[in-house]
Motif scaffolding. Structure first.
Motif, short mmCIF file in Angstrom:
data_model
loop_
_atom_site.label_atom_id
_atom_site.label_comp_id
_atom_site.label_asym_id
_atom_site.label_seq_id
_atom_site.Cartn_x
_atom_site.Cartn_y
_atom_site.Cartn_z
N GLY A 199 53.21 15.40 29.97
CA GLY A 199 52.47 16.65 30.09
C GLY A 199 51.13 16.66 29.40
N THR A 200 50.97 15.84 28.38
CA THR A 200 49.72 15.79 27.60
C THR A 200 49.17 14.37 27.60
N GLU A 201 47.91 14.25 27.99
CA GLU A 201 47.25 12.95 27.88
C GLU A 201 46.99 12.65 26.40
N TRP A 202 47.08 11.40 26.02
CA TRP A 202 46.84 11.03 24.63
C TRP A 202 45.94 9.81 24.56
N VAL A 203 45.20 9.72 23.47
CA VAL A 203 44.37 8.55 23.19
C VAL A 203 44.55 8.22 21.71
N ILE A 204 44.96 7.01 21.43
CA ILE A 204 45.09 6.52 20.06
C ILE A 204 43.90 5.61 19.78
N ILE A 205 43.21 5.87 18.67
CA ILE A 205 42.07 5.05 18.29
C ILE A 205 42.44 4.27 17.03
N SER A 206 42.62 2.96 17.19
CA SER A 206 42.97 2.09 16.06
C SER A 206 41.68 1.57 15.44
N THR A 207 41.51 1.85 14.17
CA THR A 207 40.24 1.55 13.48
C THR A 207 40.38 0.53 12.36
N GLY A 208 41.62 0.23 11.98
CA GLY A 208 41.81 -0.56 10.77
C GLY A 208 41.60 0.31 9.54
N MET A 209 41.42 -0.34 8.43
CA MET A 209 41.21 0.33 7.14
C MET A 209 39.78 0.90 7.07
N PHE A 210 39.59 2.01 6.35
CA PHE A 210 38.25 2.45 6.02
C PHE A 210 37.58 1.33 5.21
N THR A 211 36.36 0.98 5.56
CA THR A 211 35.66 -0.12 4.88
C THR A 211 35.61 0.10 3.38
N SER A 212 35.36 1.33 2.97
CA SER A 212 35.23 1.63 1.54
C SER A 212 36.50 1.35 0.76
N PHE A 213 37.65 1.37 1.44
CA PHE A 213 38.93 1.17 0.75
C PHE A 213 39.04 -0.24 0.17
N LEU A 214 38.36 -1.19 0.79
CA LEU A 214 38.36 -2.55 0.24
C LEU A 214 37.80 -2.59 -1.18
N PHE A 215 36.95 -1.60 -1.50
CA PHE A 215 36.27 -1.58 -2.79
C PHE A 215 36.80 -0.48 -3.70
N GLU A 216 37.94 0.08 -3.35
CA GLU A 216 38.58 1.10 -4.16
C GLU A 216 39.26 0.42 -5.36
N PRO A 217 38.85 0.72 -6.59
CA PRO A 217 39.42 0.03 -7.75
C PRO A 217 40.95 0.11 -7.81
N SER A 218 41.53 1.24 -7.42
CA SER A 218 42.98 1.37 -7.51
C SER A 218 43.70 0.49 -6.49
N PHE A 219 43.03 0.15 -5.39
CA PHE A 219 43.60 -0.77 -4.40
C PHE A 219 43.54 -2.20 -4.92
N ASP A 220 42.50 -2.49 -5.69
CA ASP A 220 42.36 -3.75 -6.43
C ASP A 220 42.25 -4.98 -5.53
N VAL A 221 41.53 -4.83 -4.43
CA VAL A 221 41.14 -6.01 -3.65
C VAL A 221 39.78 -6.48 -4.16
N VAL A 222 38.79 -5.60 -4.13
CA VAL A 222 37.50 -5.90 -4.76
C VAL A 222 37.24 -4.85 -5.84
#
Length: 308
Positions: free
Chosen positions: A154-177
């Motif tokens: 009954g409802t059309e849908w569109v899913i947009i896969s974006t990956g991670m927010f770029t800024s999250f790579l540099f989030e200190p609490s995530f501790d990647v960079v």
């Protein structure tokens, strides 16, 4: 700008946070040209008793000429269903702040309301590949949302896969960079990849996908600002920063052991998830933006702007 009652709207955007505002800023000018109405749903207190930040957001929305509706998404499902009936298209930019189960509730309400098109909060990884039982309760819920959408017509849908927010790579609490401590951690291995996109680019690409002709229907659309391995990320960081960083590989076994010790720690769960690789990345050359010649900001461009 109407901040009380909205009788009807062509498009309703849920949320005016970082992603919601990016979508609205890209979408509103395009809709003005076609006289389509755009409404943004925000928390009631943001309208009734706005903080300084809320006031800034409301002023920005007023400048864009959109209508604002105050509604709490913790409301019962029937209340949300009645609300969604006023709109032809619902674009969900709420994130996970409203708590577990909210995305399923919003999706059920949108389907019950019979909205013509629904863009769920799926601006993240490939939950089809990740599947159920990943150890990420949020991921499991997102997988179930896809099942609901695919189980109806009954409802059309569109899913947009974006990956991670770029800024999250540099989030200190995530501790990647960690730019201050000058450390880079490779999740899983240095060859493990991740797809990332900035919120601004997601806003622009969501607008393009929403307005595309012929209309995109019942599809998962992949976008990518960049797809990069953690080893490549380390090289980019050192090149842009101009100084060496301490680089440590965190294996999947190590991250799973961390998770066993702290199973409720959100960042520990995310690190273990993004170390898996599968479902966390896709080839940028096959992404919607690349196929349509739409420029996006890669990790190096983002970091140069941030450090500039």
């Amino acid at each position: 700008m109407n901040t009380t009652k909205v009788d009807s709207s062509d498009i309703l955007v849920l949320g005016a946070g970082q992603l919601g505002m990016a979508v609205v800023q890209a979408l509103a000018p395009r809709l003005r040209a076609t006289n389509d109405r755009l409404t943004v749903l925000v928390a009631p207190q943001a309208v009734d008793n706005p903080s300084a930040q809320d006031a800034e957001i409301l002023a920005a929305l007023r400048e864009l000429g959109v209508e604002v509706l105050g509604q709490d998404l913790t409301a019962d499902e029937q209340t949300l269903t009645d609300l969604f009936k006023r709109s032809k298209t619902v674009v969900n930019c709420t994130g996970f702040v409203a708590g577990p189960g909210t995305q399923l509730k919003i999706t059920r309400a949108a389907l019950a309301a019979g909205v013509k098109r629904y863009f769920p909060w799926q601006f993240g990884v490939d939950y089809d590949v990740v599947g159920r039982g990943s150890g990420q309760p949020v991921f499991d819920e997102q997988y179930e949302v896809r099942g609901l959408l695919r189980g109806q017509t009954g409802t059309e849908w569109v899913i947009i896969s974006t990956g991670m927010f770029t800024s999250f790579l540099f989030e200190p609490s995530f501790d990647v960079v960690d730019l201050k401590r000058r450390t880079v951690h490779g999740l899983g291995s240095w060859d493990t990849k991740v797809t990332v996109t900035t919120p601004d680019d997601i806003g622009k690409l969501t607008t393009e996908i929403l307005l595309a002709e012929p209309r995109i229907v019942d599809q998962v659309v992949y976008v990518a600002g960049d797809t990069i391995s953690y080893g490549q990320l380390a090289q980019v960081v050192e090149r842009v920063a101009g100084v060496p960083f301490e680089k440590t590989e965190w294996t999947l076994d190590k991250l799973r052991a961390d998770l066993a010790v702290a199973p409720d720690d959100v960042m520990t769960r995310y690190r273990a998830a993004f170390a898996q690789g599968d479902g966390m990345w896709w080839d940028k050359s096959n992404a919607y933006n690349a196929r349509h010649g739409l420029e996006t900001v890669d990790v190096e461009g983002y970091l140069r702007t941030r450090l500039g």
